[in-house]
Design an enzyme around this catalytic site. Structure first.
Site, PDB file in Angstrom:
ATOM      1  N   ASP A   4      -9.668   5.484  -1.826  1.00 51.75           N
ATOM      2  CA  ASP A   4      -8.631   6.236  -2.546  1.00 51.75           C
ATOM      3  C   ASP A   4      -9.290   6.876  -3.769  1.00 51.75           C
ATOM      4  O   ASP A   4     -10.521   6.868  -3.903  1.00 51.75           O
ATOM      5  CB  ASP A   4      -7.460   5.320  -2.922  1.00 51.75           C
ATOM      6  CG  ASP A   4      -7.877   4.234  -3.901  1.00 51.75           C
ATOM      7  OD1 ASP A   4      -9.083   4.165  -4.259  1.00 51.75           O
ATOM      8  OD2 ASP A   4      -7.004   3.458  -4.331  1.00 51.75           O
ATOM      9  N   TYR A  50      -5.779   6.331   4.945  1.00 49.46           N
ATOM     10  CA  TYR A  50      -6.022   5.351   3.881  1.00 49.46           C
ATOM     11  C   TYR A  50      -5.264   4.049   4.154  1.00 49.46           C
ATOM     12  O   TYR A  50      -5.832   2.954   4.091  1.00 49.46           O
ATOM     13  CB  TYR A  50      -5.619   5.915   2.508  1.00 49.46           C
ATOM     14  CG  TYR A  50      -5.659   4.829   1.474  1.00 49.46           C
ATOM     15  CD1 TYR A  50      -6.862   4.430   0.918  1.00 49.46           C
ATOM     16  CD2 TYR A  50      -4.494   4.142   1.109  1.00 49.46           C
ATOM     17  CE1 TYR A  50      -6.923   3.387   0.013  1.00 49.46           C
ATOM     18  CE2 TYR A  50      -4.540   3.098   0.214  1.00 49.46           C
ATOM     19  CZ  TYR A  50      -5.753   2.730  -0.331  1.00 49.46           C
ATOM     20  OH  TYR A  50      -5.805   1.679  -1.204  1.00 49.46           O
ATOM     21  N   GLY A  96      10.095   7.309  -6.421  1.00 49.29           N
ATOM     22  CA  GLY A  96       9.635   8.689  -6.240  1.00 49.29           C
ATOM     23  C   GLY A  96       9.011   8.938  -4.874  1.00 49.29           C
ATOM     24  O   GLY A  96       8.875   8.023  -4.067  1.00 49.29           O
ATOM     25  N   GLU A 101       0.829  -1.209   0.000  1.00 49.74           N
ATOM     26  CA  GLU A 101       0.000   0.000   0.000  1.00 49.74           C
ATOM     27  C   GLU A 101       0.861   1.256   0.000  1.00 49.74           C
ATOM     28  O   GLU A 101       0.540   2.238  -0.673  1.00 49.74           O
ATOM     29  CB  GLU A 101      -0.963   0.008   1.191  1.00 49.74           C
ATOM     30  CG  GLU A 101      -2.094  -1.006   1.076  1.00 49.74           C
ATOM     31  CD  GLU A 101      -3.000  -0.760  -0.128  1.00 49.74           C
ATOM     32  OE1 GLU A 101      -3.021   0.363  -0.656  1.00 49.74           O
ATOM     33  OE2 GLU A 101      -3.675  -1.712  -0.552  1.00 49.74           O
TER      34      GLU A 101
END
Ligand code: SF4
Length: 347
Positions: free
Chosen positions: A146, A128, A89, A45
């Protein structure tokens, strides 16, 4: 809305069509009592935030091979973790990942808390991720929302209010649908529906298991949801990246812990400003700099044009790194190094 029928249809579809993902327990195995490993669910996740499944999967496999448990991950050196994360990233996520792994190892004996509240209390774990791990690993009836789920809700209920103001409403609608008997499968079924059928552009409504319950499909304007408030254009910044070589090695610098790409090794650069730089600010050495060209890179909040300068020479306060070592650089620096070293494929 006939909610029981919608739940039944989506879960039946999921039983037959669930995506095979390396962190997932397939629905038939789950029904037979197999439980997902919370470490793998959490790691996936975190990696999947802002990253696609095909891009994140090799990283997930590499991480779990090197560090099979959260305690193994907790013992990693910061620099090793940042190098392994390079290319994914959003480097703040890597720092949060390590802080969370260390908290689980230190404060919880290497065992993840099994409630949404307990997970939420871990460093770097947002609402989340806590909901996703609680639902998928522990079958808690958490509401996992999401961008994909927001899109599905906006279409199922044809919500005219634009994002982002409509977020609380979309979340509440998703909360009403959570299946209390199979919450982990429900969360993953919704994720799969959003990723494979109810796609952002051109949803595949003819293959959708819940199209008979979809208000937007009934109207025929499903492509137009979710409504969005118009975004301001992404600003552009400019800077210089310096590629200084000495023999077979390249000069790198460690970026400050705070800020963009914090803690990562990167090429020396000038500041990134709204107008192109007019001098050699940030150069690691006085050298015969030559222009190699320009690269473009898009970050979340701005686009960057970097002029790439190269030279040979020595410098103080840099980390000399072999050409092979450059492969672990964040993509923006990798692009600049490839351009300056004329090695489009080697790095
Ligand atoms: S019918 Fe189409 S728009 Fe509606 S939920 Fe299914 S895929 Fe999405």
């Amino acid at each position: 809305m006939n909610t029981p029928d919608l739940r039944h249809r989506l879960l039946t579809w999921y039983d037959a069509a669930a995506r095979d993902l390396p962190w997932r327990v397939r629905p038939a195995d789950h029904a037979a009592g197999v439980r997902a490993d919370p470490y793998r669910v959490w790691l996936s996740e975190v990696m999947l935030q802002q990253t696609t499944v095909p891009h994140a999967t090799p990283y997930f496999l590499g991480f779990t091979r090197r560090w099979p448990t959260v305690t193994d991950l907790a013992n990693v050196e910061d620099g090793d973790l940042m190098a392994a994360w390079a290319g994914l990233g959003y480097y703040a996520r890597a720092r949060n990942l390590l802080a969370c792994a260390r908290a689980v190892a230190r404060d919880h004996g290497g065992v993840f808390p099994d409630t949404e509240e307990g997970l939420r209390a871990l460093p770097g774990v947002g609402a989340y991720t806590a909901a996703a791990v609680a639902a998928i690993a522990f079958d808690r009836p958490a509401n996992v929302v999401d961008g994909n789920v927001e899109r599905v809700m906006s279409r199922l209920f044809a919500i005219e209010d634009p994002l982002p103001d409509s977020k609380p409403r979309l979340k509440a609608l998703a909360g009403d649908l959570v299946d209390a008997h199979r919450p982990g499968d429900w969360a993953q079924a919704l994720m799969d529906l959003g990723a494979t059928i109810c796609k952002p552009k051109s949803p595949l409504c003819d293959r959708c298991p819940v199209s008979m319950h979809c208000a937007a499909f009934a109207r025929g304007d499903q492509d137009t949801f979710p409504r969005k408030t118009k975004k301001a254009a992404r600003p552009r910044r400019f800077g210089i990246a310096y590629v200084l070589t000495l023999g077979d090695e390249v000069a790198l610098v460690r970026r400050p812990d705070k800020g963009l790409l914090g803690g990562m090794l990167g090429l020396p650069t000038s500041d990134w400003t709204s107008a192109p730089p007019t001098d050699l600010q940030g150069a690691p050495a006085a050298a015969a700099w030559r222009e190699a060209g320009e690269i473009e890179h898009v970050f979340t909040h701005f686009s960057l044009t970097l002029t790439v300068l190269k030279a040979e020479g020595d410098a103080d306060d840099v980390v000399w790194t072999s050409m092979e070592g450059l492969g672990a650089l964040p993509s923006v620096f990798l692009k600049a190094a490839r351009l300056a070293l004329e090695t489009p494929r080697l790095l």
